[in-house]
Write an enzyme that holds these catalytic residues in place. Structure first.
Site, PDB file in Angstrom:
ATOM      1  N   SER A   1       0.828  -1.203   0.000  1.00 36.34           N
ATOM      2  CA  SER A   1       0.000   0.000   0.000  1.00 36.34           C
ATOM      3  C   SER A   1       0.855   1.243   0.000  1.00 36.34           C
ATOM      4  O   SER A   1       0.386   2.313  -0.337  1.00 36.34           O
ATOM      5  CB  SER A   1      -0.841   0.056   1.270  1.00 36.34           C
ATOM      6  OG  SER A   1      -1.540  -1.112   1.442  1.00 36.34           O
TER       7      SER A   1
ATOM      8  N   HIS B   1      -0.953  -2.444  -7.230  1.00 36.40           N
ATOM      9  CA  HIS B   1      -1.716  -2.133  -6.018  1.00 36.40           C
ATOM     10  C   HIS B   1      -3.217  -2.198  -6.287  1.00 36.40           C
ATOM     11  O   HIS B   1      -3.757  -1.386  -7.040  1.00 36.40           O
ATOM     12  CB  HIS B   1      -1.301  -0.733  -5.508  1.00 36.40           C
ATOM     13  CG  HIS B   1      -1.940  -0.380  -4.213  1.00 36.40           C
ATOM     14  ND1 HIS B   1      -2.357   0.896  -3.903  1.00 36.40           N
ATOM     15  CD2 HIS B   1      -2.256  -1.138  -3.131  1.00 36.40           C
ATOM     16  CE1 HIS B   1      -2.895   0.889  -2.704  1.00 36.40           C
ATOM     17  NE2 HIS B   1      -2.847  -0.323  -2.221  1.00 36.40           N
TER      18      HIS B   1
ATOM     19  N   GLU C   1      -3.148   0.468  -9.309  1.00 34.28           N
ATOM     20  CA  GLU C   1      -2.022   1.390  -9.466  1.00 34.28           C
ATOM     21  C   GLU C   1      -0.805   0.550  -9.842  1.00 34.28           C
ATOM     22  O   GLU C   1      -0.436  -0.374  -9.111  1.00 34.28           O
ATOM     23  CB  GLU C   1      -1.751   2.142  -8.159  1.00 34.28           C
ATOM     24  CG  GLU C   1      -2.802   3.198  -7.851  1.00 34.28           C
ATOM     25  CD  GLU C   1      -2.599   3.870  -6.487  1.00 34.28           C
ATOM     26  OE1 GLU C   1      -2.879   5.066  -6.372  1.00 34.28           O
ATOM     27  OE2 GLU C   1      -2.192   3.182  -5.531  1.00 34.28           O
TER      28      GLU C   1
ATOM     29  N   ASN D   1      -3.777   6.227  -1.679  1.00 34.18           N
ATOM     30  CA  ASN D   1      -3.573   6.249  -0.224  1.00 34.18           C
ATOM     31  C   ASN D   1      -3.025   7.584   0.244  1.00 34.18           C
ATOM     32  O   ASN D   1      -3.308   8.012   1.364  1.00 34.18           O
ATOM     33  CB  ASN D   1      -2.653   5.107   0.206  1.00 34.18           C
ATOM     34  CG  ASN D   1      -3.399   3.776   0.238  1.00 34.18           C
ATOM     35  OD1 ASN D   1      -4.629   3.752   0.240  1.00 34.18           O
ATOM     36  ND2 ASN D   1      -2.668   2.684   0.232  1.00 34.18           N
TER      37      ASN D   1
HETATM   38  N1  3HC Z   1     -15.927  -9.086  -1.791  1.00 34.10           N
HETATM   39  C1  3HC Z   1     -16.450  -9.313  -3.009  1.00 34.10           C
HETATM   40  N2  3HC Z   1     -17.495  -8.626  -3.513  1.00 34.10           N
HETATM   41  C2  3HC Z   1     -18.049  -7.680  -2.735  1.00 34.10           C
HETATM   42  C3  3HC Z   1     -17.570  -7.388  -1.448  1.00 34.10           C
HETATM   43  C4  3HC Z   1     -16.478  -8.141  -0.982  1.00 34.10           C
HETATM   44  N3  3HC Z   1     -15.925  -7.922   0.217  1.00 34.10           N
HETATM   45  N4  3HC Z   1     -18.313  -6.389  -0.930  1.00 34.10           N
HETATM   46  C5  3HC Z   1     -19.226  -6.056  -1.855  1.00 34.10           C
HETATM   47  N5  3HC Z   1     -19.066  -6.840  -2.938  1.00 34.10           N
HETATM   48  C6  3HC Z   1     -19.824  -6.775  -4.179  1.00 34.10           C
HETATM   49  C7  3HC Z   1     -21.229  -7.253  -4.010  1.00 34.10           C
HETATM   50  O1  3HC Z   1     -21.323  -8.656  -4.204  1.00 34.10           O
HETATM   51  C8  3HC Z   1     -21.945  -6.465  -5.085  1.00 34.10           C
HETATM   52  O2  3HC Z   1     -21.713  -7.086  -6.328  1.00 34.10           O
HETATM   53  P1  3HC Z   1     -22.824  -7.004  -7.508  1.00 34.10           P
HETATM   54  O3  3HC Z   1     -23.077  -5.544  -7.776  1.00 34.10           O
HETATM   55  O4  3HC Z   1     -22.137  -7.695  -8.644  1.00 34.10           O
HETATM   56  O5  3HC Z   1     -24.020  -7.716  -6.981  1.00 34.10           O
HETATM   57  C9  3HC Z   1     -21.220  -5.121  -5.117  1.00 34.10           C
HETATM   58  O6  3HC Z   1     -19.940  -5.390  -4.537  1.00 34.10           O
HETATM   59  C10 3HC Z   1     -21.935  -4.060  -4.310  1.00 34.10           C
HETATM   60  O7  3HC Z   1     -22.072  -4.556  -2.986  1.00 34.10           O
HETATM   61  P2  3HC Z   1     -23.276  -4.222  -1.988  1.00 34.10           P
HETATM   62  O8  3HC Z   1     -24.516  -3.935  -2.792  1.00 34.10           O
HETATM   63  O9  3HC Z   1     -23.342  -5.278  -0.938  1.00 34.10           O
HETATM   64  O10 3HC Z   1     -22.773  -2.990  -1.204  1.00 34.10           O
HETATM   65  P3  3HC Z   1     -22.505  -1.529  -1.667  1.00 34.10           P
HETATM   66  O11 3HC Z   1     -23.274  -1.127  -2.872  1.00 34.10           O
HETATM   67  O12 3HC Z   1     -22.646  -0.775  -0.423  1.00 34.10           O
HETATM   68  O13 3HC Z   1     -20.975  -1.561  -2.105  1.00 34.10           O
HETATM   69  C11 3HC Z   1     -18.666  -1.402  -1.718  1.00 34.10           C
HETATM   70  C12 3HC Z   1     -19.967  -2.046  -1.283  1.00 34.10           C
HETATM   71  C13 3HC Z   1     -18.307  -1.860  -3.119  1.00 34.10           C
HETATM   72  C14 3HC Z   1     -17.611  -1.876  -0.734  1.00 34.10           C
HETATM   73  C15 3HC Z   1     -18.852   0.171  -1.707  1.00 34.10           C
HETATM   74  O14 3HC Z   1     -19.349   0.568  -0.479  1.00 34.10           O
HETATM   75  C16 3HC Z   1     -17.558   0.911  -1.985  1.00 34.10           C
HETATM   76  O15 3HC Z   1     -17.178   1.128  -3.125  1.00 34.10           O
HETATM   77  N6  3HC Z   1     -16.885   1.349  -0.914  1.00 34.10           N
HETATM   78  C17 3HC Z   1     -15.596   2.070  -0.999  1.00 34.10           C
HETATM   79  C18 3HC Z   1     -14.491   1.070  -0.942  1.00 34.10           C
HETATM   80  C19 3HC Z   1     -13.134   1.715  -1.037  1.00 34.10           C
HETATM   81  O16 3HC Z   1     -12.948   2.923  -0.912  1.00 34.10           O
HETATM   82  N7  3HC Z   1     -12.105   0.875  -1.245  1.00 34.10           N
HETATM   83  C20 3HC Z   1     -10.721   1.336  -1.301  1.00 34.10           C
HETATM   84  C21 3HC Z   1     -10.118   1.337   0.055  1.00 34.10           C
HETATM   85  S1  3HC Z   1      -8.434   1.848   0.026  1.00 34.10           S
HETATM   86  C22 3HC Z   1      -7.580   0.435  -0.294  1.00 34.10           C
HETATM   87  O17 3HC Z   1      -8.101  -0.629  -0.418  1.00 34.10           O
HETATM   88  C23 3HC Z   1      -6.101   0.611  -0.433  1.00 34.10           C
HETATM   89  C24 3HC Z   1      -5.372  -0.116   0.625  1.00 34.10           C
HETATM   90  O18 3HC Z   1      -3.997  -0.056   0.277  1.00 34.10           O
HETATM   91  C25 3HC Z   1      -5.554   0.490   2.002  1.00 34.10           C
END
Ligand code: 3HC
Length: 482
Positions: A119, A140, A152, A190
């Protein structure tokens, strides 16, 4: 190079998600974990994630079986001899990564590309420790890896020509968009996201608003897919903490030093979803709706949101002796309060988007007036977010420094506006990238908001970026796109 077989080392949340992404794209995957127990946990992640997709009708049972059939699990790194690419997704400890890459360098065939999903740790340090620095790169992914559409691709000064393009092309085969970046702590996402999350924890500790208020404000008001605390729980508080430590080591920017609250939660083992409890607990009691009382109101100053009309339409009448006096503003209201005969009735009102009303209570606001304001907002169809009467309230205090950081990043030449916008949209599901947001908010509004934040908190990084300031001074309302 044709990538057909891929090794994934480390099958925690990210590694397992990455293995699933490759298997879904038709590649064979060899997943490696330290012991049988960790391997079983990794298998569980992939099985649950694909089962969920099958339940939602996104995969047939046959497709799910094919995906799972493409993934082989092992505890022996030696099984990676013939793979075309290895992605490392082990915990963020540089010494462990270096020793793993030295091992992989010995085991894998010479043309294998070795990638790290780090990250924030320096990819260059990992590359330089191997005999093939030109074929070591950062790849990433974002959590949840099967969903977020960004990768990334991190090149170093010693990356061989062509490898970045090959890996970016591979990301395309996975259904992801690659943004190519240089090796700086935090890369694009990040570096912009973590200070914002950290600042949310600081605001919570300062008592500016509650956890739910801050999450509601950013989700419903700004339109982000999750509020900062729900997102910290998703990322893992330990992971966020580690990234911040690395950022702070590189920048010495105190906004990157993990907030004490985060340290406390991590030390207590409250790591978020992975441990079942973080900012949110496993079973949150349902919120008790507040009981409404009879309310009278007055609007002090211009009613920029047309709330008076909405409230009148709902049967409420402005009054000369109101329970609460609403002052529409995006700045602290204490100066207005002290001009009233009864300052205890004044509440600052800042409508964010079309769903959220930030309600700023001053040191003099009475609980009765604060409650009346919350009730009125519900009647007007808005989610009330009570907060302290501080510059930026909640949303501007969190959003504007993030936009400022994006301007600084662009101005430093690290990434283009288009790449920064795409990274935040695809990596974090933001409805718009920072330059798109600056476009619709207006540069002057953000510059002035930053000045107010700087004046209040005296945080050097809140001072408007020189480029932003210059554009506003020059009368430019939007970032010029080339
Ligand atoms: N694993 C696999 N699939 C998942 C999942 C998981 N943990 N969580 C959600 N999904 C899928 C669902 O199955 C659904 O798929 P579909 O549309 O094909 O049916 C889709 O994602 C949408 O899920 P939900 O309807 O249950 O929930 P939301 O619409 O609330 O979406 C989310 C969930 C995609 C997590 C959304 O809230 C989101 O985009 N959140 C922001 C996440 C983010 O910012 N991530 C980056 C973090 S930073 C990082 O990772 C970097 C690291 O280095 C720290």
């Amino acid at each position: 190079m044709a990538f057909e077989t891929v090794g994934v080392v480390g099958l925690g949340t990210m590694g397992a998600g990455i293995a699933e992404v490759f298997a879904r794209a038709g590649l064979r995957v060899i997943g490696v974990e330290a012991d049988a127990e960790a391997l079983a946990r990794g298998r569980g992640h992939v099985e649950r994630s694909t089962a969920r997709a099958a339940d939602r009708g996104k995969l047939t049972a046959g497709q799910r079986a094919e995906i799972l059939g493409r993934i082989t699990l092992t505890t022996s790194r030696e099984d990676l001899r013939e793979v075309d690419l290895v992605i490392e997704a082990i915990p963020e400890v540089l010494d462990h990564k270096v020793s793993l890459f030295q091992d992989l360098d010995r085991i894998c065939k010479p043309e294998t590309v070795l990638a790290t999903n780090t990250s924030s740790l320096p990819v260059t340090a990992v590359a330089a420790a191997t005999g093939r620095p030109g074929r070591v790169i950062g790849m990433h992914f974002f959590n949840p890896a099967p969903v977020m559409r960004l990768v990334e691709v991190v090149s170093t000064v010693v990356t061989a020509p062509g490898v970045t393009a090959e890996i970016s092309e591979l990301a395309g085969r996975l259904g992801k968009t690659a943004v190519s970046v240089g090796d700086r702590a935090g890369f694009v996402v990040n570096r912009l996201l973590l200070p914002y999350l950290n600042h949310a924890a600081v605001l919570l500790e300062l008592g500016i608003a509650t956890r739910d208020g801050i999450d509601d404000a950013m989700r419903l008001g700004v339109g982000l897919p999750m509020g900062p605390f729900a997102l910290l729980d998703l990322i893992g508080l330990d992971t966020a903490y580690e990234v911040m430590e690395v950022l702070f080591d590189e920048t010495r920017d105190r906004r990157h030093a993990p907030s004490p609250l985060l340290r406390e939660l991590v030390t207590a083992g409250l790591l978020g979803r992975k441990s079942g409890h973080g900012f949110y607990g496993p079973q949150e009691p349902p919120k008790e709706p507040e009981k409404s009382t009879v309310i009278t109101f007055a609007i002090d100053g211009p009613d920029v949101h047309g709330l008076g009309e909405r409230l009148r339409a709902a049967g409420f009448r402005p009054s000369d002796d109101p329970d609460t006096v609403l002052h529409c503003t995006d700045r602290p209201v204490i100066e207005h309060a002290v001009r009233l005969s009864d300052p205890a009735r004044l509440v600052g009102l800042h409508v964010v988007g079309d769903k959220v009303a930030e309600l700023a209570g001053t040191a003099l606001t009475s609980p009765r007036a604060a409650k009346a304001a919350r009730d009125l907002m519900r009647v007007a169809g808005l989610t009330p977010v009570s907060c302290k009467d501080r510059a930026g309230f909640v949303t501007d205090a969190l959003l504007f420094p993030y936009l400022n950081d994006a301007v600084r990043m662009y101005d430093s030449g690290y990434a283009s506006m288009a790449d920064i916008d795409a990274a935040m949209r695809l990596g974090c599901g933001y409805p718009a990238g920072p330059f798109e947001m600056l476009g619709y908010l207006g540069l002057a509004k953000v510059r002035d908001g930053l000045r107010a934040l700087y004046a209040e908190y005296r945080e050097p990084a809140f001072a408007p970026a020189p480029l932003l300031d210059q554009l506003v001074t020059a009368g430019v309302s939007e970032f010029p796109r080339s």
